[in-house]
Each structure stands twice: as C-alpha cells, then as structure tokens.
Design a protein around this motif. Structure first.
Motif, PDB file in Angstrom:
ATOM      1  N   SER A 233       0.812  -1.212   0.000  1.00 38.35           N
ATOM      2  CA  SER A 233       0.000   0.000   0.000  1.00 38.35           C
ATOM      3  C   SER A 233       0.842   1.258   0.000  1.00 38.35           C
ATOM      4  N   VAL A 234       1.877   1.296   0.836  1.00 37.09           N
ATOM      5  CA  VAL A 234       2.685   2.514   0.930  1.00 37.09           C
ATOM      6  C   VAL A 234       4.163   2.123   0.991  1.00 37.09           C
ATOM      7  N   LEU A 235       4.949   2.724   0.134  1.00 37.96           N
ATOM      8  CA  LEU A 235       6.392   2.516   0.143  1.00 37.96           C
ATOM      9  C   LEU A 235       7.065   3.879   0.090  1.00 37.96           C
ATOM     10  N   PRO A 236       8.256   4.010   0.653  1.00 35.91           N
ATOM     11  CA  PRO A 236       8.970   5.285   0.536  1.00 35.91           C
ATOM     12  C   PRO A 236       9.233   5.597  -0.932  1.00 35.91           C
ATOM     13  N   PRO A 237       9.154   6.864  -1.331  1.00 29.19           N
ATOM     14  CA  PRO A 237       9.404   7.232  -2.719  1.00 29.19           C
ATOM     15  C   PRO A 237      10.877   7.072  -3.082  1.00 29.19           C
ATOM     16  N   MET A 238      11.166   7.171  -4.363  1.00 25.16           N
ATOM     17  CA  MET A 238      12.548   7.082  -4.844  1.00 25.16           C
ATOM     18  C   MET A 238      13.200   8.460  -4.784  1.00 25.16           C
ATOM     19  N   ASN A 239      14.283   8.556  -4.040  1.00 27.18           N
ATOM     20  CA  ASN A 239      15.059   9.790  -3.965  1.00 27.18           C
ATOM     21  C   ASN A 239      16.456   9.547  -4.505  1.00 27.18           C
ATOM     22  N   ASP A 240      16.966  10.501  -5.268  1.00 29.92           N
ATOM     23  CA  ASP A 240      18.330  10.360  -5.759  1.00 29.92           C
ATOM     24  C   ASP A 240      19.316  10.919  -4.736  1.00 29.92           C
TER      25      ASP A 240
ATOM     26  N   VAL B 199       5.753  -0.345 -15.126  1.00 32.71           N
ATOM     27  CA  VAL B 199       5.039   0.871 -14.738  1.00 32.71           C
ATOM     28  C   VAL B 199       4.361   0.669 -13.383  1.00 32.71           C
ATOM     29  N   ARG B 200       3.740  -0.490 -13.195  1.00 34.18           N
ATOM     30  CA  ARG B 200       3.082  -0.763 -11.916  1.00 34.18           C
ATOM     31  C   ARG B 200       4.083  -0.727 -10.766  1.00 34.18           C
ATOM     32  N   VAL B 201       5.232  -1.333 -10.968  1.00 32.88           N
ATOM     33  CA  VAL B 201       6.263  -1.320  -9.930  1.00 32.88           C
ATOM     34  C   VAL B 201       6.735   0.108  -9.656  1.00 32.88           C
ATOM     35  N   ALA B 202       6.924   0.887 -10.728  1.00 30.12           N
ATOM     36  CA  ALA B 202       7.375   2.273 -10.564  1.00 30.12           C
ATOM     37  C   ALA B 202       6.332   3.104  -9.824  1.00 30.12           C
ATOM     38  N   VAL B 203       5.065   2.886 -10.130  1.00 28.00           N
ATOM     39  CA  VAL B 203       3.999   3.622  -9.439  1.00 28.00           C
ATOM     40  C   VAL B 203       3.984   3.267  -7.953  1.00 28.00           C
ATOM     41  N   SER B 204       4.273   2.019  -7.622  1.00 26.63           N
ATOM     42  CA  SER B 204       4.325   1.632  -6.216  1.00 26.63           C
ATOM     43  C   SER B 204       5.455   2.334  -5.467  1.00 26.63           C
ATOM     44  N   LEU B 205       6.421   2.889  -6.231  1.00 27.04           N
ATOM     45  CA  LEU B 205       7.554   3.609  -5.638  1.00 27.04           C
ATOM     46  C   LEU B 205       7.363   5.125  -5.695  1.00 27.04           C
ATOM     47  N   GLY B 206       6.153   5.566  -5.960  1.00 27.86           N
ATOM     48  CA  GLY B 206       5.866   6.993  -5.907  1.00 27.86           C
ATOM     49  C   GLY B 206       5.747   7.684  -7.243  1.00 27.86           C
ATOM     50  N   ILE B 207       5.970   6.984  -8.357  1.00 31.42           N
ATOM     51  CA  ILE B 207       5.738   7.594  -9.664  1.00 31.42           C
ATOM     52  C   ILE B 207       4.241   7.874  -9.794  1.00 31.42           C
ATOM     53  N   ASN B 208       3.877   9.136 -10.051  1.00 32.41           N
ATOM     54  CA  ASN B 208       2.452   9.455 -10.200  1.00 32.41           C
ATOM     55  C   ASN B 208       2.116  10.078 -11.548  1.00 32.41           C
ATOM     56  N   LYS B 209       3.139  10.182 -12.415  1.00 27.01           N
ATOM     57  CA  LYS B 209       2.924  10.745 -13.742  1.00 27.01           C
ATOM     58  C   LYS B 209       3.654   9.870 -14.748  1.00 27.01           C
ATOM     59  N   VAL B 210       2.934   9.378 -15.743  1.00 30.82           N
ATOM     60  CA  VAL B 210       3.517   8.552 -16.795  1.00 30.82           C
ATOM     61  C   VAL B 210       3.187   9.176 -18.140  1.00 30.82           C
ATOM     62  N   ARG B 211       4.206   9.320 -18.977  1.00 29.02           N
ATOM     63  CA  ARG B 211       4.002   9.801 -20.345  1.00 29.02           C
ATOM     64  C   ARG B 211       4.508   8.742 -21.308  1.00 29.02           C
TER      65      ARG B 211
ATOM     66  N   PRO C 285      -3.757   2.347  -9.087  1.00 27.76           N
ATOM     67  CA  PRO C 285      -3.921   3.248  -7.940  1.00 27.76           C
ATOM     68  C   PRO C 285      -2.646   4.079  -7.736  1.00 27.76           C
ATOM     69  N   GLY C 286      -2.808   5.366  -7.556  1.00 31.96           N
ATOM     70  CA  GLY C 286      -1.665   6.247  -7.336  1.00 31.96           C
ATOM     71  C   GLY C 286      -1.187   6.953  -8.583  1.00 31.96           C
ATOM     72  N   LEU C 287      -1.629   6.525  -9.753  1.00 31.92           N
ATOM     73  CA  LEU C 287      -1.235   7.197 -10.993  1.00 31.92           C
ATOM     74  C   LEU C 287      -2.201   8.353 -11.241  1.00 31.92           C
ATOM     75  N   ASP C 288      -1.699   9.574 -11.138  1.00 39.07           N
ATOM     76  CA  ASP C 288      -2.541  10.759 -11.256  1.00 39.07           C
ATOM     77  C   ASP C 288      -2.632  11.283 -12.685  1.00 39.07           C
ATOM     78  N   ASP C 289      -1.629  10.979 -13.500  1.00 37.05           N
ATOM     79  CA  ASP C 289      -1.563  11.608 -14.827  1.00 37.05           C
ATOM     80  C   ASP C 289      -1.013  10.605 -15.830  1.00 37.05           C
ATOM     81  N   LEU C 290      -1.772  10.339 -16.877  1.00 39.44           N
ATOM     82  CA  LEU C 290      -1.335   9.463 -17.960  1.00 39.44           C
ATOM     83  C   LEU C 290      -1.462  10.235 -19.266  1.00 39.44           C
ATOM     84  N   ALA C 291      -0.323  10.515 -19.886  1.00 43.07           N
ATOM     85  CA  ALA C 291      -0.297  11.345 -21.090  1.00 43.07           C
ATOM     86  C   ALA C 291       0.447  10.629 -22.203  1.00 43.07           C
TER      87      ALA C 291
END
Length: 360
Positions: A7-14, A85-97, A120-126
């Motif tokens: 459900s919740v994972l820490p986001p990816m930080n560089d 994409v699903r795995v990336a969204v689980s890591l805080g990705i909320n925008k996919v182009r 779930p968690g994907l706010d923007d698909l372009a």
C-alpha cells in the motif's frame, strides 16, 4: 515470479535529494517522420546542415551511423511495460508519459493504456505523438483511459512542415488537434522545436495559433539529440530570445508554476485563451529540480535525457525477478541520477542514441 502490491512505500530519492515522480516510457524506436532535429535523413535536411558548416573553422562533424532498429524480441512486451510501470507507481511515480519513436505505431496501445490507467496512485497518464495517426486511433485511446496528449507541430506552413518532418502531414496534425479537443484530452499541449533559419520566423504565428485554439504551445530549444550529429549551438534560438520576440507581439502575464519540477516557464497573453511555454534546456537548464527517469522501448532506464549510460532492467524482468527485486533495481538506478547535463561544456558527449530511440 512474485507479484505484490504494497500500500505505501517510501518514494525514490536520488543522491541530490530529488524525489522521482515522473516516468517517460518509450513504446517503440520506430517513427513515421524524419524530423530535422531527430532523424535528419531527408535531402532537404542534409542540404540545410551542409550550408551551416564552415569546412575550415567549423568542419562538419563525423556522422555516426544509427544502430539498427530493435527486433521484436528486444523490445519490451506490453505486459512487461505494464509490470514495470506498476512497480514504478508503487515507488511513488504518479505521472507517466508514453512516447516513442512514434507511440501510435505500437500495436495494442489502447490495451496498455486501459491497464495502466487504472493503477492506484497514478494521477496523470499522457501521450506524446506527431499526430499523423491520431485521427484513426484517438477515440479508442480516449475510451481506454488516456487523459492528456501532446502533439509535435513545428510549422504552420505546409512546405516548411514537409521540410522539417520529411512528411506532408500538416493537415493530419491540425485535424488531430481538433479531434483531441472533441475528446476532451485537455489540456492539449503542442510542442515546437525551434531551429534558427528553419522555423524561428513562425514563433509568433504559432503562439497566435495556440491562442485561437485555446491550447498550450511549448517552444523548445534545439537539443543535441539528432541522429546525424549535426547539432550546432549557433542553430539554437535561446529561450530568452523566444520570449523577447513574443513579448514584442503580445502582452505576456507569467503563470506561477504548479510545482518546482515543471520544465516550461509559462505565460498567458492578456485577454486571450491558451498558454505559451518555453522549455530551454540548453541555455537555462532546469536540472536542479528534475524528477524524471526514462524507460526505453528495449528495457533500459535512463536517468537523464542526455545520459551516456543506460541501466538494463529487462534482463532482471525476464529472469523471473520478483516485484521487490525490481523495486530494488529502480532504487539503485535512481541513486545514480546525474546532478545535471553538460551541454555547452567542453566535456559534453552527445548520447549514442537519438531522441527517437530514447523517448521524449
């Protein structure tokens, strides 16, 4: 293979404290256009660039042959793209182009959109497209769940459009923009790469077009991502110059950015609809707030548009790795994200692959 959806994972930080929220996914390295700033393979493009090189003081760079197009087996399958994409969204990705090449050339695109649009968690698909096939495919994409679209439109003049793109396609693109409005894929963005001596005389007409159509026009500096290695700094029309030309023609009101990672500086014209933006990665880099990574069609992750290193995730995906292992791989790649690009600096090296292979 283990599939899990926490459900919740820490986001990816560089390593520079930037949180990665934006994933650009290239669906194919194929394109049905031959744009001067990407795949300058037409005779008109060759003649233009030939005229710009001084054989003594500024010799034409050696052209590096394009690598062959990837085979079907080398390209990620749609279900593989969906999983990454699903795995990336689980890591805080909320925008996919979704990009290319030309993404509308990819069979099954509407099925992929239908699946990832529900994550779930994907706010923007372009999607970014040259628009040539959108009249045929647009309704199905909208029905599948596509939310926004960006078109490439570098000229409003039919012959100049053909010169830039290698295709007599202006009418198709203009009709596609109208269709996108009918489908309510808003806000509609239209991108124009500005090259001095080619289409810089159309900056004001393109802005006027945006206001008439009530869309967002984005003027983009010419970047060193062309397959022919013909890029010259002298051909770049700086963002500041683009703004000065526009401000002489219109009364501009700056738009406050929605977030720090926006790539475009944006304005509205007083009393008009639509919007104007300027993306100036060459003369005014915005690397400090960059929150993007890219997935190429053949399963490489790029941490910068101008990276000279790519990180393979396909081998792990196809070796039966669990979602958790894929998340670890994404995190380790993000930790290597560069602080900035080096365009204009002595040590700058142009990426081996053109924009058509990297994904915009």
């Amino acid at each position: 293979m283990t599939v899990s959806t926490p459900s919740v994972l820490p986001p990816m930080n560089d390593s520079y404290g930037r949180t990665i929220r934006d994933l650009r996914v290239s669906l194919t390295d194929r394109c049905n256009f031959r744009c001067m700033y990407c795949l300058p393979e037409t005779e008109q493009a060759a003649n233009f660039y030939r005229s710009k090189f001084d054989p003594i003081n500024n010799p034409r760079p050696k052209t590096i042959p394009l690598p062959p197009l990837k085979t079907r087996e080398e390209i990620l399958r749609l279900e593989e793209i969906e999983r990454l994409v699903r795995v990336a969204v689980s890591l805080g990705i909320n925008k996919v182009r979704l990009t290319g090449g030309e993404p509308l050339l990819r069979r099954g695109l509407e099925d992929l959109i239908a699946r990832i649009s529900k994550l779930p968690g994907l706010d923007d698909l372009a999607l970014t497209t040259n628009g040539f096939l959108f009249e045929e495919k647009g309704p199905a994409l909208a029905e599948a769940g596509l939310r926004r679209i960006s078109f490439s439109l570098d000229s409003l003049d039919r012959e100049n459009f053909r010169k830039i793109t290698g295709r007599d396609g202006l009418g198709s693109v203009l009709r596609s923009i109208q269709l996108a409005r009918q489908l309510e894929l808003t806000p509609i963005k239209v991108n124009a790469v500005i090259i001095r001596g080619i289409n810089d005389q159309e900056i004001v007409p393109l802005a006027q077009f945006a206001m008439e159509q009530e869309i967002a026009m984005r003027f983009i500096e010419f970047m060193p991502l062309d397959s022919g290695r013909q890029w010259l700094k002298e051909l770049v029309v700086p963002g500041r110059e683009i703004f000065e030309r526009l401000s002489r023609a219109f009364e501009m009101e700056q738009v406050v950015p929605a977030h720090a990672a926006e790539t475009a500086r944006r304005w509205r014209v007083k009393g008009k609809a639509g919007e104007i933006g300027i993306i100036a990665p060459v003369t005014e880099p915005f690397c400090g707030a960059c929150n993007r990574i890219r997935l190429t069609a053949d399963g490489q992750v790029r941490t910068c548009l101008f990276s000279v290193v790519e990180h393979d995730i396909k081998w792990l995906l196809r070796s039966g790795a669990s979602d958790e292992r894929l998340r670890e791989r994404f995190r380790s790649i993000v930790s290597l994200k560069e602080d900035r690009h080096h365009i204009g600096e002595e040590e700058f090296v142009q990426p081996a692959r053109s924009m058509s292979c990297i994904g915009g």
